[in-house]
Design a protein around this motif. Structure first.
Motif, PDB file in Angstrom:
ATOM      1  N   ALA A   1      -1.922   3.118 -10.318  1.00  0.00           N
ATOM      2  CA  ALA A   1      -2.898   2.117 -10.777  1.00  0.00           C
ATOM      3  C   ALA A   1      -2.586   0.740 -10.193  1.00  0.00           C
ATOM      4  O   ALA A   1      -3.491  -0.007  -9.804  1.00  0.00           O
ATOM      5  CB  ALA A   1      -2.916   2.062 -12.306  1.00  0.00           C
ATOM      6  N   ALA A   2      -1.288   0.427 -10.083  1.00  0.00           N
ATOM      7  CA  ALA A   2      -0.872  -0.872  -9.526  1.00  0.00           C
ATOM      8  C   ALA A   2      -1.261  -1.010  -8.059  1.00  0.00           C
ATOM      9  O   ALA A   2      -1.395  -2.125  -7.551  1.00  0.00           O
ATOM     10  CB  ALA A   2       0.634  -1.054  -9.690  1.00  0.00           C
ATOM     11  N   LEU A   3      -1.470   0.133  -7.385  1.00  0.00           N
ATOM     12  CA  LEU A   3      -1.900   0.117  -5.985  1.00  0.00           C
ATOM     13  C   LEU A   3      -3.426   0.182  -5.874  1.00  0.00           C
ATOM     14  O   LEU A   3      -3.973   0.403  -4.790  1.00  0.00           O
ATOM     15  CB  LEU A   3      -1.261   1.287  -5.224  1.00  0.00           C
ATOM     16  CG  LEU A   3       0.265   1.222  -5.069  1.00  0.00           C
ATOM     17  CD1 LEU A   3       0.788   2.485  -4.394  1.00  0.00           C
ATOM     18  CD2 LEU A   3       0.685  -0.013  -4.281  1.00  0.00           C
ATOM     19  N   GLY A   4      -4.103   0.021  -6.998  1.00  0.00           N
ATOM     20  CA  GLY A   4      -5.565  -0.035  -6.991  1.00  0.00           C
ATOM     21  C   GLY A   4      -6.269   1.301  -7.086  1.00  0.00           C
ATOM     22  O   GLY A   4      -7.474   1.400  -6.833  1.00  0.00           O
ATOM     23  N   VAL A   5      -5.537   2.349  -7.471  1.00  0.00           N
ATOM     24  CA  VAL A   5      -6.141   3.679  -7.575  1.00  0.00           C
ATOM     25  C   VAL A   5      -6.622   3.905  -9.006  1.00  0.00           C
ATOM     26  O   VAL A   5      -5.841   3.745  -9.950  1.00  0.00           O
ATOM     27  CB  VAL A   5      -5.114   4.780  -7.189  1.00  0.00           C
ATOM     28  CG1 VAL A   5      -5.765   6.156  -7.233  1.00  0.00           C
ATOM     29  CG2 VAL A   5      -4.517   4.508  -5.822  1.00  0.00           C
TER      30      VAL A   5
ATOM     31  N   ALA B   1     -12.194   6.007  -3.119  1.00  0.00           N
ATOM     32  CA  ALA B   1     -11.894   7.018  -2.097  1.00  0.00           C
ATOM     33  C   ALA B   1     -10.778   7.962  -2.547  1.00  0.00           C
ATOM     34  O   ALA B   1     -10.659   9.089  -2.070  1.00  0.00           O
ATOM     35  CB  ALA B   1     -11.499   6.343  -0.787  1.00  0.00           C
ATOM     36  N   ILE B   2      -9.922   7.461  -3.464  1.00  0.00           N
ATOM     37  CA  ILE B   2      -8.806   8.254  -3.996  1.00  0.00           C
ATOM     38  C   ILE B   2      -8.789   8.075  -5.509  1.00  0.00           C
ATOM     39  O   ILE B   2      -8.926   6.950  -6.012  1.00  0.00           O
ATOM     40  CB  ILE B   2      -7.452   7.791  -3.412  1.00  0.00           C
ATOM     41  CG1 ILE B   2      -7.460   7.853  -1.881  1.00  0.00           C
ATOM     42  CG2 ILE B   2      -6.295   8.639  -3.961  1.00  0.00           C
ATOM     43  CD1 ILE B   2      -6.273   7.159  -1.220  1.00  0.00           C
ATOM     44  N   ILE B   3      -8.638   9.170  -6.241  1.00  0.00           N
ATOM     45  CA  ILE B   3      -8.581   9.118  -7.698  1.00  0.00           C
ATOM     46  C   ILE B   3      -7.381   9.937  -8.162  1.00  0.00           C
ATOM     47  O   ILE B   3      -7.132  11.038  -7.654  1.00  0.00           O
ATOM     48  CB  ILE B   3      -9.867   9.688  -8.334  1.00  0.00           C
ATOM     49  CG1 ILE B   3     -11.081   8.833  -7.941  1.00  0.00           C
ATOM     50  CG2 ILE B   3      -9.744   9.777  -9.850  1.00  0.00           C
ATOM     51  CD1 ILE B   3     -12.419   9.400  -8.408  1.00  0.00           C
TER      52      ILE B   3
ATOM     53  N   VAL C   1       5.539   7.046  -4.268  1.00  0.00           N
ATOM     54  CA  VAL C   1       4.109   6.807  -4.495  1.00  0.00           C
ATOM     55  C   VAL C   1       3.510   6.049  -3.312  1.00  0.00           C
ATOM     56  O   VAL C   1       2.434   6.397  -2.807  1.00  0.00           O
ATOM     57  CB  VAL C   1       3.881   6.038  -5.821  1.00  0.00           C
ATOM     58  CG1 VAL C   1       2.452   5.510  -5.919  1.00  0.00           C
ATOM     59  CG2 VAL C   1       4.194   6.930  -7.024  1.00  0.00           C
ATOM     60  N   ALA C   2       4.203   5.014  -2.838  1.00  0.00           N
ATOM     61  CA  ALA C   2       3.715   4.217  -1.712  1.00  0.00           C
ATOM     62  C   ALA C   2       3.582   5.062  -0.447  1.00  0.00           C
ATOM     63  O   ALA C   2       2.583   4.954   0.282  1.00  0.00           O
ATOM     64  CB  ALA C   2       4.648   3.031  -1.473  1.00  0.00           C
ATOM     65  N   VAL C   3       4.564   5.910  -0.191  1.00  0.00           N
ATOM     66  CA  VAL C   3       4.534   6.789   0.993  1.00  0.00           C
ATOM     67  C   VAL C   3       3.340   7.735   0.908  1.00  0.00           C
ATOM     68  O   VAL C   3       2.588   7.916   1.880  1.00  0.00           O
ATOM     69  CB  VAL C   3       5.857   7.589   1.123  1.00  0.00           C
ATOM     70  CG1 VAL C   3       5.710   8.728   2.128  1.00  0.00           C
ATOM     71  CG2 VAL C   3       6.998   6.663   1.536  1.00  0.00           C
TER      72      VAL C   3
ATOM     73  N   ARG D   1       0.042   5.960   1.575  1.00  0.00           N
ATOM     74  CA  ARG D   1      -0.138   5.679   3.011  1.00  0.00           C
ATOM     75  C   ARG D   1      -0.585   6.930   3.751  1.00  0.00           C
ATOM     76  O   ARG D   1      -1.474   6.874   4.608  1.00  0.00           O
ATOM     77  CB  ARG D   1       1.170   5.135   3.619  1.00  0.00           C
ATOM     78  CG  ARG D   1       1.404   3.655   3.365  1.00  0.00           C
ATOM     79  CD  ARG D   1       2.447   3.065   4.304  1.00  0.00           C
ATOM     80  NE  ARG D   1       3.750   3.690   4.174  1.00  0.00           N
ATOM     81  CZ  ARG D   1       4.685   3.309   3.288  1.00  0.00           C
ATOM     82  NH1 ARG D   1       4.443   2.312   2.452  1.00  0.00           N
ATOM     83  NH2 ARG D   1       5.855   3.917   3.231  1.00  0.00           N
ATOM     84  N   GLN D   2       0.027   8.069   3.431  1.00  0.00           N
ATOM     85  CA  GLN D   2      -0.314   9.327   4.103  1.00  0.00           C
ATOM     86  C   GLN D   2      -1.773   9.722   3.841  1.00  0.00           C
ATOM     87  O   GLN D   2      -2.504  10.105   4.762  1.00  0.00           O
ATOM     88  CB  GLN D   2       0.616  10.451   3.622  1.00  0.00           C
ATOM     89  CG  GLN D   2       2.040  10.327   4.129  1.00  0.00           C
ATOM     90  CD  GLN D   2       2.979  11.319   3.453  1.00  0.00           C
ATOM     91  OE1 GLN D   2       2.654  11.887   2.400  1.00  0.00           O
ATOM     92  NE2 GLN D   2       4.142  11.522   4.052  1.00  0.00           N
TER      93      GLN D   2
END
Length: 199
Positions: free
Chosen positions: A25-29, A106-108, A185-187, A190-191
């Motif tokens: 959620a912190a990454l905007g998902v 685009a991602i949920i 989570v960040a990796v 990105r993928q």
């Protein structure tokens, strides 16, 4: 727009699933939470209220499903839990579907504790299992002060074993430390974003 990439996030009790969902959620998902969905359908005018009243009138009070009364029913009737789940799981699945259909992301992330147990894993593009060692899992759950060892063991017995979840995952996120989980989570994000850009 093309269909969103669905990440199914799951893990046994005390493994750090809610914390990891917060990292997405912190990454905007956008994150759909199965437990929050249950609270919605149990609440006033919730989708579960009328059918639950028909199933067990005692379980509904003041226009909403009373979880304490449900627990008492489960304690005295061995068949109660299966009957409750048969009613609730389709309603939760409908809530999840509405969330996905109502989002333009685009991602949920779909946070589903019983992802494999309910067959929801079949609808996911990426399955993420959060995990830590058994001693840390037990420490976390007991530190909450919300349940006895006996109830913890009973919940564990109902859930698919951690080793089996990890074996069926596309990605396993080690939540032993926050830093490690955040990096994973960040990796992953990105993928997935790179894959969408290349598609």
């Amino acid at each position: 727009m093309s269909r969103p990439h669905l990440i199914g996030l799951t893990g046994s009790i005390g493994m750090g699933k809610s914390t990891t969902a917060g990292m997405f959620a912190a990454l905007g998902v956008p994150v759909w939470d199965a437990d929050a969905a249950v609270h919605r359908i149990y609440g006033i005018d919730g989708a579960a209220v009328a059918p639950m009243a028909a199933l067990c009138p005692d379980a509904v009070q003041d226009g909403q499903v009373d979880r304490a009364r449900l627990k008492k029913w489960i304690a005295r009737d061995p068949a109660a839990l299966n009957r409750i789940e048969a009613l609730v799981h389709p309603l939760v699945a409908a809530d999840r579907r509405a969330f996905v259909e109502g989002s333009s992301a685009a991602i949920i992330v779909l946070d589903v504790p019983l992802l494999f147990e309910t067959g929801a894993d079949a609808q996911m593009d990426t399955i993420v299992v959060v995990s830590t060692d058994a001693a840390e899992q037990r420490r976390r759950v007991m530190a909450r002060g919300e349940m006895s060892e006996e109830i913890f063991e009973r919940i564990l017995a109902k859930q698919l074993p951690d080793a089996e979840k990890r074996a069926r995952a596309d990605v396993v996120i080690d939540t032993t430390t926050l830093d490690r989980a955040e990096r994973a989570v960040a990796v992953l994000m990105r993928q997935i974003r790179k894959g969408q850009a290349d598609a």
